[in-house]
Structures are given as structure tokens and as C-alpha cells.
Scaffold this motif. Sequence first.
Motif, short mmCIF file in Angstrom:
data_model
loop_
_atom_site.label_atom_id
_atom_site.label_comp_id
_atom_site.label_asym_id
_atom_site.label_seq_id
_atom_site.Cartn_x
_atom_site.Cartn_y
_atom_site.Cartn_z
N UNK A 81 0.78 -1.24 0.00
CA UNK A 81 0.00 0.00 0.00
C UNK A 81 0.80 1.28 0.00
N UNK A 82 2.14 1.20 -0.08
CA UNK A 82 2.96 2.41 -0.10
C UNK A 82 3.03 2.98 -1.51
N UNK A 83 3.24 4.30 -1.62
CA UNK A 83 3.19 4.97 -2.91
C UNK A 83 4.22 6.10 -2.94
N UNK A 84 4.98 6.20 -4.03
CA UNK A 84 6.02 7.23 -4.14
C UNK A 84 5.45 8.62 -4.40
N UNK A 85 4.14 8.71 -4.62
CA UNK A 85 3.52 10.01 -4.88
C UNK A 85 2.89 10.60 -3.62
N UNK A 86 3.07 9.96 -2.48
CA UNK A 86 2.46 10.43 -1.24
C UNK A 86 3.50 11.09 -0.33
N UNK A 87 3.01 11.80 0.67
CA UNK A 87 3.84 12.36 1.73
C UNK A 87 3.75 11.44 2.95
N UNK A 88 4.90 11.15 3.56
CA UNK A 88 4.90 10.28 4.74
C UNK A 88 5.76 10.90 5.84
N UNK A 89 5.33 10.66 7.07
CA UNK A 89 6.16 10.93 8.24
C UNK A 89 6.55 9.57 8.81
N UNK A 90 7.85 9.28 8.81
CA UNK A 90 8.35 7.97 9.22
C UNK A 90 9.00 8.07 10.59
N UNK A 104 17.15 3.37 3.86
CA UNK A 104 17.38 3.82 2.48
C UNK A 104 17.20 2.68 1.48
N UNK A 105 17.77 1.55 1.79
CA UNK A 105 17.71 0.42 0.87
C UNK A 105 16.30 -0.15 0.79
N UNK A 106 15.66 -0.32 1.94
CA UNK A 106 14.36 -0.97 1.99
C UNK A 106 13.27 -0.16 1.29
N UNK A 107 13.25 1.16 1.51
CA UNK A 107 12.14 1.98 1.04
C UNK A 107 12.40 2.70 -0.27
N UNK A 108 13.56 2.49 -0.89
CA UNK A 108 13.95 3.30 -2.05
C UNK A 108 12.97 3.19 -3.22
N UNK A 109 12.27 2.06 -3.36
CA UNK A 109 11.35 1.86 -4.48
C UNK A 109 9.89 1.95 -4.06
N UNK A 110 9.63 2.29 -2.81
CA UNK A 110 8.27 2.25 -2.29
C UNK A 110 7.71 3.62 -1.89
N UNK A 111 8.58 4.53 -1.45
CA UNK A 111 8.13 5.84 -0.99
C UNK A 111 9.10 6.91 -1.49
N UNK A 217 -2.57 18.10 6.48
CA UNK A 217 -3.25 17.06 5.70
C UNK A 217 -2.40 16.53 4.56
N UNK A 218 -1.25 17.14 4.29
CA UNK A 218 -0.41 16.63 3.20
C UNK A 218 0.16 15.25 3.52
N UNK A 219 0.33 14.94 4.80
CA UNK A 219 0.80 13.61 5.16
C UNK A 219 -0.32 12.61 4.92
N UNK A 220 -0.07 11.67 4.00
CA UNK A 220 -1.08 10.65 3.71
C UNK A 220 -1.16 9.61 4.82
N UNK A 221 -0.01 9.24 5.34
CA UNK A 221 0.05 8.25 6.42
C UNK A 221 1.28 8.51 7.28
N UNK A 222 1.24 8.01 8.47
CA UNK A 222 2.41 7.97 9.33
C UNK A 222 2.94 6.55 9.31
N UNK A 223 4.24 6.41 9.01
CA UNK A 223 4.86 5.09 8.96
C UNK A 223 5.56 4.81 10.29
N UNK A 224 5.02 3.88 11.03
CA UNK A 224 5.63 3.46 12.28
C UNK A 224 6.52 2.25 11.98
N UNK A 225 7.84 2.47 11.96
CA UNK A 225 8.79 1.43 11.55
C UNK A 225 9.57 0.94 12.77
N UNK A 226 9.65 -0.37 12.89
CA UNK A 226 10.41 -1.00 13.97
C UNK A 226 11.55 -1.81 13.37
#
Length: 302
Positions: A81-90, A104-111, A217-226
Motif C-alpha cells: 500500500x505504499x506509494x512514491x507520490x504520497x507524503x509520509x512521516x516515518x 534507504x535500501x528498503x524503502x527506495x522503491x516504495x516511498x 493534511x499533506x501527510x497521507x500516512x504515518x509510517x511506524x517502523x520498527x
Amino acid sequence: MSRLLAAITLLLSIILTILVTIACSVPIIVAGIIKLLLPVPVVWRAVSAFCNFMMYCWCEGLALLLRLNPHLKWDIEGLEGLNKKNWYLLLCNHHSWADIVVLCVLFRKHIPMNKYFLKQQLAWVPFIGLACWALDMPFMKRYSRSYLIRHPDRRGRDVETTRRSCEKFRAHPTTIVNFVEGSRFTELKRQQTRSPYKNLLPPKAAGIAMALNVLGAQFDKLLNVTLCYPENDGTPFYDMLSGKLTRIVVRVNLVPVDEELHGDYINDKNFKRRFQLWLNTLWNDKDVLINDIKSANKNAGQ
């Protein structure tokens, strides 16, 4: 892995990482100077796009280096469900320098390309400091409680830095990364901060509260990463460079950015208490998750 092979791998990894970093950071620095000399919106947008592309190339270089380790296994959940056209707070826990490489490596093609909140000291690191400046990454200067008591005029400087940086990110999709603990986790720091968590330092809420308030409202989702390195918990970055890192566990949880997370953290005490309670609850769940990951890994090894 033998000590000789680990030493050779470490040396090669350091050399290759430096070469990749220089090859990607020099064009970014030159582009940043152009943006500084030509303060025109069209130029800014073109330069920002080019800098993000070069950062993507740097991430690809790091990904290639990690593939040289045949023993490394990724255990990832939650990238759907991740998209490179969205704004995220990670938001992410901070255990090691390896964390930045992993993100950097994990999310480079997703956000969109990650923008990190960095310590002021990193501004003086050759190539990296200027490249991060050209990428509009905010540099945060941390002050001790005793220093702020003596110099109250310094209070809130990081919050203002956050506000200015977030204003720049309105123009194009961005991922703002904040290690909200403010420092890498160690057992000594956990004791010094009297952390109520077993695997984490207490989170600092002001920066992310300001980011949410500015971009709204520009943030589409907050990414909680562990992040967790259950088999290399002691020295994951060294083990990554020496080819001894065996398992990286990442859990990504998409959190809705509700209206209740928008407010004046500085002047509204009721909102400040609610926001801190929300963040502390998030952090408590993260601590439990890391415990579960470590326990499962320990039981599997028995």
C-alpha cells in the motif's frame, strides 16, 4: 566466517561505501550550489528532482553492497500500500548507524526519498554534510537540560528548524524520517534517561508534532517502523560492513494521521499532554514488539 575474511570484507566494504558516497554526493553538492546561486522556483524544483535521483542512486549502491553478503536475510512485513507520490512521516527506533542504510535500501522503491533529521555534528562530515544540506535535510542541535536552564533563549530552536524545513517539503512528495529518541540506543543511555522501556529510549515529541502541524493534511500516512537485528544486536553496523550481519527484521505499520494529531504543541498544554500520551503508547507497543522478535529468535535458535 574467519577473522581474515571478515577483515578483508570490512576493508572492501568501507572503500566501496566511500566511493559510492563520493560519486553520488559530489553531483548533489554541485546542484545544491546552483540552487543557492539561482533562487528561482523552476530551478529549485529541477535541482531537487536531480538531487533526489542521485540519492536514489546512492541507495542502489548500498543495496548492491548488501547483496555481497550471502548470509544476510531480510524479514519484512508491512510494505503493502505504499506509494512514491504520497507524503509520509516515518518514525523509527534508532539502534545503530545501520538503521539509515536499512531504511534507504528498503524503502527506495516504495516511498519518496527519505529526508532525515540529522545531528548538527554531521554537517561537518566530508561530502555527506554538504550533500545533506543540498537535499534540504534539517540539522538539529541538541541541548542538555542544564544548558537550556542557563540559556533559555535556545529553547525551541529545533522546533523552529523543523518548521522551516517542513515548509520546503510542501512542493513535492517527501518522506520525513525522525528518529524520535534523538540518539542511538545503548543500555547506558537507557539507564541515564531512566527509560521505562527495555529496548528503547524515551521518545521526543516536539519535532514530529511540529511536522504534523506544518504539513497537516499533506501527510497521507504515518509510517511506524520498527527495526531489529536479533542475531547481531551488539554491533550491527560493524557486522554489516564485515559481512557478518545475518538477519534484519523490519515491521512497518501504517498509522492514520487523525485530526487529533494536529495542534499547537508549544502553546496548547492539553494538546501537548495528549500528543505525548499517544507517542508514549506507540513506543510502548514498539518495545513489546521488539521483545517478541528477540524472544522468537532466541527460541528458534535453541
